[in-house]
Design an enzyme around this catalytic site. Structure first.
Site, mmCIF file in Angstrom:
data_model
loop_
_atom_site.group_PDB
_atom_site.id
_atom_site.type_symbol
_atom_site.label_atom_id
_atom_site.label_comp_id
_atom_site.label_asym_id
_atom_site.label_seq_id
_atom_site.Cartn_x
_atom_site.Cartn_y
_atom_site.Cartn_z
ATOM 1 N N GLU A 44 4.739 -5.558 7.032
ATOM 2 C CA GLU A 44 3.904 -4.652 7.839
ATOM 3 C C GLU A 44 4.335 -4.492 9.290
ATOM 4 O O GLU A 44 4.249 -3.400 9.844
ATOM 5 C CB GLU A 44 2.430 -5.108 7.809
ATOM 6 N N GLU B 174 -1.104 -9.318 -0.894
ATOM 7 C CA GLU B 174 -2.508 -9.579 -0.558
ATOM 8 C C GLU B 174 -3.368 -9.607 -1.823
ATOM 9 O O GLU B 174 -4.268 -10.435 -1.947
ATOM 10 C CB GLU B 174 -3.015 -8.519 0.431
ATOM 11 N N ALA C 205 0.874 -1.175 0.000
ATOM 12 C CA ALA C 205 0.000 0.000 0.000
ATOM 13 C C ALA C 205 0.913 1.227 0.000
ATOM 14 O O ALA C 205 2.115 1.108 0.186
ATOM 15 C CB ALA C 205 -0.877 -0.025 1.242
ATOM 16 N N GLY D 254 0.475 -5.165 0.696
ATOM 17 C CA GLY D 254 -0.777 -5.117 -0.064
ATOM 18 C C GLY D 254 -0.646 -5.760 -1.440
ATOM 19 O O GLY D 254 -1.616 -6.310 -1.975
#
Ligand code: NAI
Length: 653
Positions: free
Chosen positions: A148, A126, A77, A123
């Protein structure tokens, strides 16, 4: 003639080919790496709606998700949006939207295949896990993982449950809790990736086959899943907490503990785990720890932007094959440079070559890579490498006359533009440069021991240097994978200057009869990686004593410290210092109870923080941000507090 249907958005490109395959490519505008920003996600929502329609109308047989950038797939992200996203009124909604979007991708009736090269992190992973099948390039650049925890959070786009579905709870939790990045083969072994290809150009073809054959990744087998079931899950969670506790305290780093709690509740049902991850994720994002870790992330990224552009380094010559010179030479060879290593004779060089080989074997996987690195590190007792070198680093004994003599003899032999550097830890650069015809050439490149483990290099600037020499020095540090912080030539530079008063104040307390175990435990409770007494033993009491003298804190004669040095009890390296050392570990007695550890910890680090403020005020480093990242990298100072200057500003120390 067939015209592919193309949809272009700011960050995506979607084209349908003659076989009705949809090629979805991410290419984040204006950035070197792809990230899943809010904007990229909003655009993807519209594209997925289009894909759903086409799939329902049977106008699309499958989708292939690729990256349009050389740097890799998707790095995660967009961290620069995290501060704004920490707002509780925005975050849950944003997370739910992304969850719903990834679920829609997973629900598509046509196969969706991700083709991965380079970084596939956070992300990005993911999103790949929401696809039906994953293919990765099996080369050294591919890195797959969840970094993360390093930002004080855990995966929040459904990755907690989906990674468990693919890899089973032990492997998936392992990578989420450590932030470890996997190479392609390891990710395949875990089940996060289904297929490997050798080159990036083969991704498209293999992905096409996967779509046409409707391949679908299987879930983790029963033997892997079993640790998520029934009472075994509680047991596994307990073990995970024990492991994490060895590295991070809950009050400092809550994210891994919150992830384990989530797993303990929902680890047997991956869908529930993904769905419920939002609740604990939201408060984590707003913690001071997460905000400070983001700051540390940006500061360390900013270090990478320094350095003279376009500077190239192929050959390094190191003079002095002792502890530091030998390890610096080996490190440079490991990072691809051709290195010549000089000392008074071959016998003194040999141990450094052996240590180098051990390092290559540890860090490089393949025999031919180890052999090539061994070839790149060459003994050079006569110094023939000097005239060819792009960088010359001196790391001989810490004596001014010896260093001056060495540099005096080098100057006429140098290649134009070569970096001339000393690794001195305490002698003023101006004095070493005194005898040079062009004193502006000499810079300091101050490495830390052990070289292979510590990322920081202080690039030392003398009053003679111009920006060009310093920029080149920083560029070289980056070229060998280290993080440069520019520091003025002043006694102790940055790291030793701030560490010394902290260690010496603790040593004095021990001299006055306080328990060393208590002091070390209190510093660790504050957030230091190691207490000050254990650190002094690790640095070496002889080294500590001489640096202390250089910095004007001479150790008194009738002290325990002086007695230990006189008795050759030099710390870890001699088997005894303040502590006895067995198998590389300090043997510690019990920690006395009843003290307010938090208050004591703050008292102990106060001299370090006071000195950092002085160093900033004196302009030894350019600003407080650089002091913070330099001290974090050089001493391990509590990253969750964002560095000494930030900790003081926030009233935390
Ligand atoms: P060391 O004593 O292990 O190695 C020094 C080497 O220099 C020896 O192998 C010696 O034979 C060689 N040498 C002496 N005169 C020479 C000459 N004229 N030509 C070629 N080689 C010569 O010392 P160490 O610890 O590696 O320190 C080297 C430098 O690095 C010093 O300036 C020290 O202040 C600095 N430094 C040391 C750190 C440490 O933790 N040991 C950390 C950072 C910097």
């Amino acid at each position: 003639m067939f015209q592919p249907k193309v949809t272009r958005t700011k960050h995506w490109h979607f084209a349908i080919d003659v076989e009705q395959l949809g090629w979805l490519t991410i290419n984040t505008q204006g950035a070197p790496v792809n990230t899943l920003s809010r904007e990229a996600i909003t655009e993807l929502e519209a594209l997925v709606a289009q894909i759903e329609e086409l799939a329902n109308a049977k106008q699309l047989v499958g989708v292939i998700l690729l990256s349009g950038k050389d740097s890799g797939f998707i790095a995660g992200a967009d961290v620069s949006e995290f501060d704004a996203m920490s707002d509780f009124s925005v975050l849950p909604e944003a997370l739910k939207r992304t969850h719903a979007l990834f679920q829609r991708i997973e629900n598509l009736k046509i196969p969706v295949v991700a083709g991965i090269h380079g970084f596939c992190l956070g992300g990005g992973l993911e999103l790949a896990l929401a696809c039906h099948y994953r293919i990765a390039v099996n080369d050294d650049k591919t890195r797959i993982g969840f970094p993360e925890v390093g930002l004080g959070i855990f995966p929040g786009f459904g990755g907690t449950g989906r990674s468990i579905r693919q890899a089973g709870p032990i492997d998936a939790m392992g990578i989420m809790l450590t932030g470890r990045m996997l190479k392609a083969g390891a990710a395949r072994g875990m089940g996060l990736v289904d297929k490997l290809v050798r080159h990036r150009d083969m991704l498209g073809w293999e992905a096409r086959k996967a779509v046409l054959q409707k391949r679908k990744s299987g879930v983790a087998g029963f033997t892997k899943r079993i640790m998520g079931m029934g009472p075994l899950r509680g047991y596994a969670a307990g073990k995970m907490r024990e492991q994490v506790a060895k590295k991070a305290r809950k009050e400092h780093y809550p994210a891994p503990y919150a992830l384990i709690d989530l797993f303990e509740k929902h680890g047997n049902d991956w869908q529930a785990m993904s769905r419920r991850e939002i609740e604990p994720f939201v408060p984590l994002m707003g913690t001071d720890t997460a905000a400070n870790l983001r700051r540390v992330f940006f500061l360390s990224e900013s270090l990478k932007k320094q350095g003279l552009k376009g500077a190239k380094f192929a050959r390094v010559h190191v003079i002095g094959a002792g502890v530091m010179g030998g390890d610096i030479a080996a490190w440079c060879a490991l990072r691809g440079m051709s290195v010549t290593l000089q000392d008074l004779d071959m016998e003194r060089i040999k141990p450094a070559l052996d240590r180098g080989k051990a390092l290559f074997k540890k860090r490089l996987r393949k025999k031919y890579e180890v052999d090539a690195a061994v070839m790149r590190l060459e003994a050079d007792p006569t110094g023939k490498g000097v005239s060819r070198a792009d960088v010359i680093i001196e790391a001989v004994v810490e004596k001014l006359e010896v260093k001056q003599a060495i540099f005096g003899g080098l100057e006429d032999k140098l290649k134009p533009g070569a970096i001339l550097a000393t690794n001195t830890s305490s002698i003023e650069l101006e004095r070493i440069a005194e005898k040079l015809k062009d004193p502006a050439r000499l810079i300091g490149l101050h490495f830390f021991n052990p070289v292979a483990q510590l990322p920081l290099v202080e690039v030392i600037r003398s009053t003679f240097n111009t920006d060009a020499e310093i920029g080149k020095g920083a560029a070289f540090a980056l070229a060998i994978g280290k993080s440069p912080v520019v520091v003025k030539s002043a006694p102790g530079f940055l790291v030793n200057r701030v560490l010394m008063p902290y260690m010496l104040a603790a040593v004095e307390r021990v001299q006055r009869g306080e328990s060393k175990e208590l002091l070390d435990a209190a510093a660790v409770a504050f957030g230091m990686p190691m207490g000050p007494i254990e650190l002094m033993d690790t640095v070496g009491l002889d080294v500590g004593k001489s640096v202390a003298r250089e910095l004007g804190h001479a150790v008194g004669d009738n002290t325990q410290f002086a007695d230990l040095v006189a008795a050759n009890k030099l710390g870890r390296k001699s088997g005894e210092g303040f502590y006895k050392w067995v198998d590389g570990k300090a043997v510690k007695g019990p920690v006395p109870e009843g003290r307010d550890m938090a208050a004591l910890g703050r008292e102990l680090v106060k001299p370090l923080i006071d000195m950092t403020e002085i160093v900033v005020a004196e302009g030894v480093v350019a600003n407080a941000d650089l002091a913070d990242i330099g001290v974090i990298m050089g001493t391990g100072f509590a990253p969750f507090l964002g560095g000494p200057m930030r900790a003081r500003r926030d009233g935390k120390a």
